[in-house]
Design a protein around this motif. Structure first.
Motif, short mmCIF file in Angstrom:
data_model
loop_
_atom_site.label_atom_id
_atom_site.label_comp_id
_atom_site.label_asym_id
_atom_site.label_seq_id
_atom_site.Cartn_x
_atom_site.Cartn_y
_atom_site.Cartn_z
N VAL A 99 0.81 -1.06 -0.05
CA VAL A 99 -0.04 -0.01 0.18
C VAL A 99 0.87 1.28 0.09
O VAL A 99 1.48 1.55 0.83
CB VAL A 99 -0.92 0.05 1.27
N HIS A 100 0.86 1.96 -1.36
CA HIS A 100 1.72 3.12 -1.49
C HIS A 100 1.05 4.23 -1.49
O HIS A 100 -0.17 4.33 -2.30
CB HIS A 100 2.84 2.95 -2.48
N LEU A 101 1.22 5.42 -0.58
CA LEU A 101 0.34 6.61 -0.62
C LEU A 101 1.17 7.97 -1.03
O LEU A 101 2.35 7.86 -0.55
CB LEU A 101 -0.25 6.64 0.62
N HIS A 102 0.83 8.75 -1.86
CA HIS A 102 1.18 10.13 -1.89
C HIS A 102 0.63 11.14 -1.08
O HIS A 102 -0.54 11.11 -1.22
CB HIS A 102 1.06 10.52 -3.37
N LEU A 103 1.23 11.46 0.06
CA LEU A 103 0.64 12.58 0.80
C LEU A 103 1.15 14.07 0.57
O LEU A 103 2.33 14.11 0.36
CB LEU A 103 0.97 12.06 2.42
N ILE A 145 -5.46 5.65 7.37
CA ILE A 145 -4.84 6.62 6.77
C ILE A 145 -4.80 8.03 7.70
O ILE A 145 -3.96 8.51 7.86
CB ILE A 145 -5.28 6.90 5.20
N VAL A 199 -4.07 13.24 -0.28
CA VAL A 199 -3.74 11.65 -0.28
C VAL A 199 -4.20 10.97 -1.62
O VAL A 199 -5.18 11.20 -1.97
CB VAL A 199 -4.03 11.00 0.73
N SER A 214 -3.67 6.93 -3.50
CA SER A 214 -2.98 6.00 -3.67
C SER A 214 -1.97 5.66 -4.82
O SER A 214 -2.57 6.31 -5.99
CB SER A 214 -3.99 4.63 -3.52
N THR A 215 -1.17 4.80 -4.84
CA THR A 215 -0.24 4.76 -5.88
C THR A 215 0.04 3.28 -6.26
O THR A 215 0.04 2.56 -5.24
CB THR A 215 1.09 5.49 -5.75
#
Length: 142
Positions: free
Chosen positions: A20-24, A80, A120, A122-123
């Motif tokens: 699970v990769h997130l851009h914040l 998150i 936020v 998801s990536t």
């Protein structure tokens, strides 16, 4: 600026395998240009410390005087919103303590350091269309 170990392979816990990769994106309160280069470097270190306590990893981090971008490997045991709250509150407290003169130029009293909002997304390595196609083509699918 790249931080920490790059965790791109799926991770495992006792009952799951996850990636699970997130851009914040966090923005300073009133979008004030308070972050210096020195503060951004230190902020990266702070984020790594806090993320590690949550079983998360900072994969990439950088910023400008009024906002920062974070690429986070999230452990799914965390919500998150909880991770964001921990990252923002901890770093705000530490930045105010370690850089009092810089922060006092822009904020005084009980004004928060970060804006109450955040971005936020998801990536992942595959597009939504590719994932739809993959699922659709599974045996027994439509």
């Amino acid at each position: 600026m790249q931080l920490g170990d790059c965790v791109l392979k799926p991770r495992k816990s006792s009952h799951s395998v996850f990636s699970v990769h997130l851009h914040l994106v966090f923005v300073t309160h009133y979008r004030r240009k308070v972050l210096t280069k020195e503060m951004i470097v230190r902020l990266g270190e702070m984020l790594e410390q806090v993320a590690k306590k949550l079983d998360c990893f900072i994969l990439e981090f950088n910023g400008e005087p009024d906002h920062v971008h974070i690429l986070l490997d999230l452990h799914p045991k965390n919500a998150i919103s909880t991770v964001v709250a921990c990252l923002k509150s901890s770093t705000a407290r530490m930045l105010k303590k370690e850089f009092p003169q810089e922060v006092k130029k822009y904020y005084w009293g009980k004004v928060s350091f970060w804006s109450g909002s955040y971005y936020v997304a998801s990536t992942g390595g595959a597009t939504i269309e590719k994932l739809k196609e993959y699922i659709k083509n599974q045996e027994g699918g439509k």
